[in-house]
Design an enzyme around this catalytic site. Structure first.
Site, PDB file in Angstrom:
ATOM      1  N   ASN A   7       0.875  -1.172   0.000  1.00 55.39           N
ATOM      2  CA  ASN A   7       0.000   0.000   0.000  1.00 55.39           C
ATOM      3  C   ASN A   7       0.914   1.223   0.000  1.00 55.39           C
ATOM      4  O   ASN A   7       1.450   1.607   1.036  1.00 55.39           O
ATOM      5  CB  ASN A   7      -0.883  -0.054   1.254  1.00 55.39           C
ATOM      6  CG  ASN A   7      -1.796   1.151   1.375  1.00 55.39           C
ATOM      7  OD1 ASN A   7      -1.716   2.090   0.573  1.00 55.39           O
ATOM      8  ND2 ASN A   7      -2.642   1.124   2.376  1.00 55.39           N
ATOM      9  N   ARG A  93      -2.418  -2.059  -3.631  1.00 48.91           N
ATOM     10  CA  ARG A  93      -3.598  -1.216  -3.447  1.00 48.91           C
ATOM     11  C   ARG A  93      -3.487  -0.040  -4.410  1.00 48.91           C
ATOM     12  O   ARG A  93      -2.454   0.625  -4.470  1.00 48.91           O
ATOM     13  CB  ARG A  93      -3.642  -0.697  -2.020  1.00 48.91           C
ATOM     14  CG  ARG A  93      -4.778   0.269  -1.819  1.00 48.91           C
ATOM     15  CD  ARG A  93      -4.591   1.090  -0.588  1.00 48.91           C
ATOM     16  NE  ARG A  93      -5.729   1.966  -0.404  1.00 48.91           N
ATOM     17  CZ  ARG A  93      -5.678   3.113   0.250  1.00 48.91           C
ATOM     18  NH1 ARG A  93      -4.538   3.513   0.779  1.00 48.91           N
ATOM     19  NH2 ARG A  93      -6.742   3.852   0.395  1.00 48.91           N
ATOM     20  N   HIS A 182     -12.329   3.500  -0.051  1.00 53.25           N
ATOM     21  CA  HIS A 182     -12.345   2.516   1.050  1.00 53.25           C
ATOM     22  C   HIS A 182     -13.128   1.254   0.659  1.00 53.25           C
ATOM     23  O   HIS A 182     -13.641   0.542   1.528  1.00 53.25           O
ATOM     24  CB  HIS A 182     -13.010   3.085   2.329  1.00 53.25           C
ATOM     25  CG  HIS A 182     -12.229   4.159   3.014  1.00 53.25           C
ATOM     26  ND1 HIS A 182     -12.835   5.257   3.577  1.00 53.25           N
ATOM     27  CD2 HIS A 182     -10.910   4.303   3.249  1.00 53.25           C
ATOM     28  CE1 HIS A 182     -11.922   6.045   4.126  1.00 53.25           C
ATOM     29  NE2 HIS A 182     -10.731   5.482   3.933  1.00 53.25           N
ATOM     30  N   ARG A 243      -9.849  16.795   6.689  1.00 57.21           N
ATOM     31  CA  ARG A 243     -10.656  17.164   5.512  1.00 57.21           C
ATOM     32  C   ARG A 243     -12.037  17.657   5.915  1.00 57.21           C
ATOM     33  O   ARG A 243     -12.618  17.148   6.880  1.00 57.21           O
ATOM     34  CB  ARG A 243     -10.839  15.957   4.584  1.00 57.21           C
ATOM     35  CG  ARG A 243      -9.559  15.409   4.011  1.00 57.21           C
ATOM     36  CD  ARG A 243      -9.873  14.344   2.944  1.00 57.21           C
ATOM     37  NE  ARG A 243      -8.687  13.579   2.637  1.00 57.21           N
ATOM     38  CZ  ARG A 243      -8.612  12.250   2.700  1.00 57.21           C
ATOM     39  NH1 ARG A 243      -9.682  11.535   3.029  1.00 57.21           N
ATOM     40  NH2 ARG A 243      -7.502  11.627   2.411  1.00 57.21           N
ATOM     41  N   GLU A 386      -7.977  -4.696   5.057  1.00 57.48           N
ATOM     42  CA  GLU A 386      -7.887  -4.444   3.621  1.00 57.48           C
ATOM     43  C   GLU A 386      -6.787  -5.282   2.979  1.00 57.48           C
ATOM     44  O   GLU A 386      -6.917  -5.721   1.837  1.00 57.48           O
ATOM     45  CB  GLU A 386      -7.623  -2.943   3.387  1.00 57.48           C
ATOM     46  CG  GLU A 386      -8.837  -2.093   3.733  1.00 57.48           C
ATOM     47  CD  GLU A 386      -8.521  -0.645   4.048  1.00 57.48           C
ATOM     48  OE1 GLU A 386      -7.957  -0.386   5.130  1.00 57.48           O
ATOM     49  OE2 GLU A 386      -8.821   0.226   3.221  1.00 57.48           O
TER      50      GLU A 386
END
Ligand code: ADP
Length: 401
Positions: A7, A93, A182, A243, A386
């Site tokens: 990742n 990923r 996600h 964010r 993940e």
């Protein structure tokens, strides 16, 4: 087979080496390289037996970082393999797959071309993913690689959920639409929830809340993502560590005018200086927000309240979109660890059939149900994984190609 998952972020690479077989899924080693290209770069590595090591070094780019990872996997003292050839495949990923990639793919030259075209859609994320792929191709010649996309699980969104109210031509010309992110996490926890309930996902209405530094929710109706909070970029939807999440585009125009911001500055404002850190002025980290809040800091309390309120609001919206909800899942660093947040989100949702058991909510640990006996909706805390999805997908895609 042994599968390495990578990742790659702009200055970090997280990795795990798995053994994946039909009857066995085991993590042999995992770790991360941080501060790539900066002073104080470091590799943190952990073996399956708990052996841990940190290696500091000059790690100038993603290629050098992958060299470090391979070296530690091969090392006599901390390693788990004897030669590079033992790694039979690499799963990467990839953040943005645009409309082209609706599932995982074996990485071939034509795929690299399409990946490069997706950079425009995710200039902050995809370039690092691609750097990792290119570096691996150089160092691990002939090892098959697979790309697993954050966006892919959401490719089932209907057009009325993914289109913005902009001139249609902008969608056609630039691909401006909701994609969602996600996806591997939402997919994983929705499937685990189905296993915990003992019912096929195709018969369930699930809302998944992945709440970490980045945060998003998904409405998983009969196994398909039909809506999600993140948009064309990961900026939309829930409040996040740094964010904004949802904001009136008109407000952004107003700020640009008043503060005379450049494109780069407004990007930094919305992505890096907003959310929990922007509202609280204290931290982007939920643990610290909670500590400050409990010490009486009103702005930290406000940031926490805004965060929880948005999760609750979208939960209601997604229940409406699916015509009901029978399962709610919390995951991600905040979703898995903050009982305070879970309690606040579920407060007053008895009318939807959601009731949390206070005691169960406070138990820490792995996968667990936290709903009360009288709750009509199952409420689960499920640690996401993940990397396991990426490893499984890598094996599946290579077996099929
Ligand atoms: P990322 O999106 O970077 O993968 P994570 O999923 O690891 O992030 O989530 C990080 C967030 O989880 C941080 O805001 C952190 O404060 C929060 N978190 C971790 N443990 C706790 C805890 N015990 N209570 C509240 N928040 C927590």
């Amino acid at each position: 087979m042994k599968i390495l998952t990578l990742n790659c972020g702009s200055s970090s690479i997280k990795y795990q080496l798995f053994t994946i077989a039909d009857d066995e899924e085991k993590v042999l080693a995992k770790g991360a390289v941080e501060r790539i290209g900066m002073k104080g770069a470091i590799l943190k590595h952990e073996r399956y037996d708990g052996d841990k090591v940190k290696v500091a070094g000059e790690i100038v780019d993603h290629g050098a970082a992958i060299e470090y990872i391979l070296a530690i996997l091969l090392s006599d003292n901390h390693g788990v393999i004897r030669n590079r050839e033992e790694i039979e495949a690499v799963g990467h990923r990839v953040v943005h797959g645009g409309e082209v990639f609706t599932g995982s793919v074996a990485i071939k030259p034509e795929v690299m071309e399409a990946l490069n075209e997706c950079i425009e859609l995710a200039p902050l994320h995809n370039p690092a993913n691609i750097k990792g792929i290119v570096a691996c191709q150089r160092m691990m010649k002939n090892v098959p690689m697979v790309g697993v996309f954050d966006t892919a699980f959401h490719h089932t969104l209907p057009d009325y959920a993914y289109l913005y109210g902009l001139p249609f031509v902008l969608y056609k010309r630039y691909g401006v639409r909701r994609y969602g992110f996600h996806g591997t996490s939402h997919f994983y926890v929705a499937n685990r929830a189905s296993a915990l309930v003992g019912k096929p996902l195709s018969e369930m209405k699930v809302v998944t809340a992945h709440l970490g530094n980045g945060a998003s929710m998904a409405a998983v109706d009969q196994g398909k993502s039909i809506d999600t909070t993140m948009g064309m970029t990961p900026l939309e939807g829930l409040l996040m560590g740094t964010r904004t999440g949802d904001i009136d585009a008109g407000a952004v125009l107003h700020i640009i005018g008043r503060e005379e911001l450049t494109l780069g500055e407004v990007n930094t404002l919305l992505n890096k200086h907003s959310g929990l850190i922007g509202l609280s002025g204290v931290s982007s980290d939920m643990r610290e927000i909670e500590e400050e809040m409990q010490a009486g800091n009103d702005r930290a309390r406000l940031a926490f309240d805004v965060f929880c309120y948005r999760v609750k609001k979208y939960l209601g919206a997604f229940a409406a979109a699916m015509g009901g909800v029978d399962t709610l899942v919390f995951t991600g660093g905040i979703g898995e660890n903050s009982d305070l947040l879970r309690a606040k989100v579920a407060e007053g949702l008895g009318f939807l059939g959601i009731e949390i058991d206070d005691e169960k909510n406070q138990v820490r640990g792995g996968e667990r149900a936290i709903h009360s006996d009288s709750s009509k909706v199952n409420v689960f805390v499920i640690p996401t994984n993940e990397e396991l999805v990426i490893a499984r997908e890598t094996k599946r895609v290579l077996a099929e190609s």
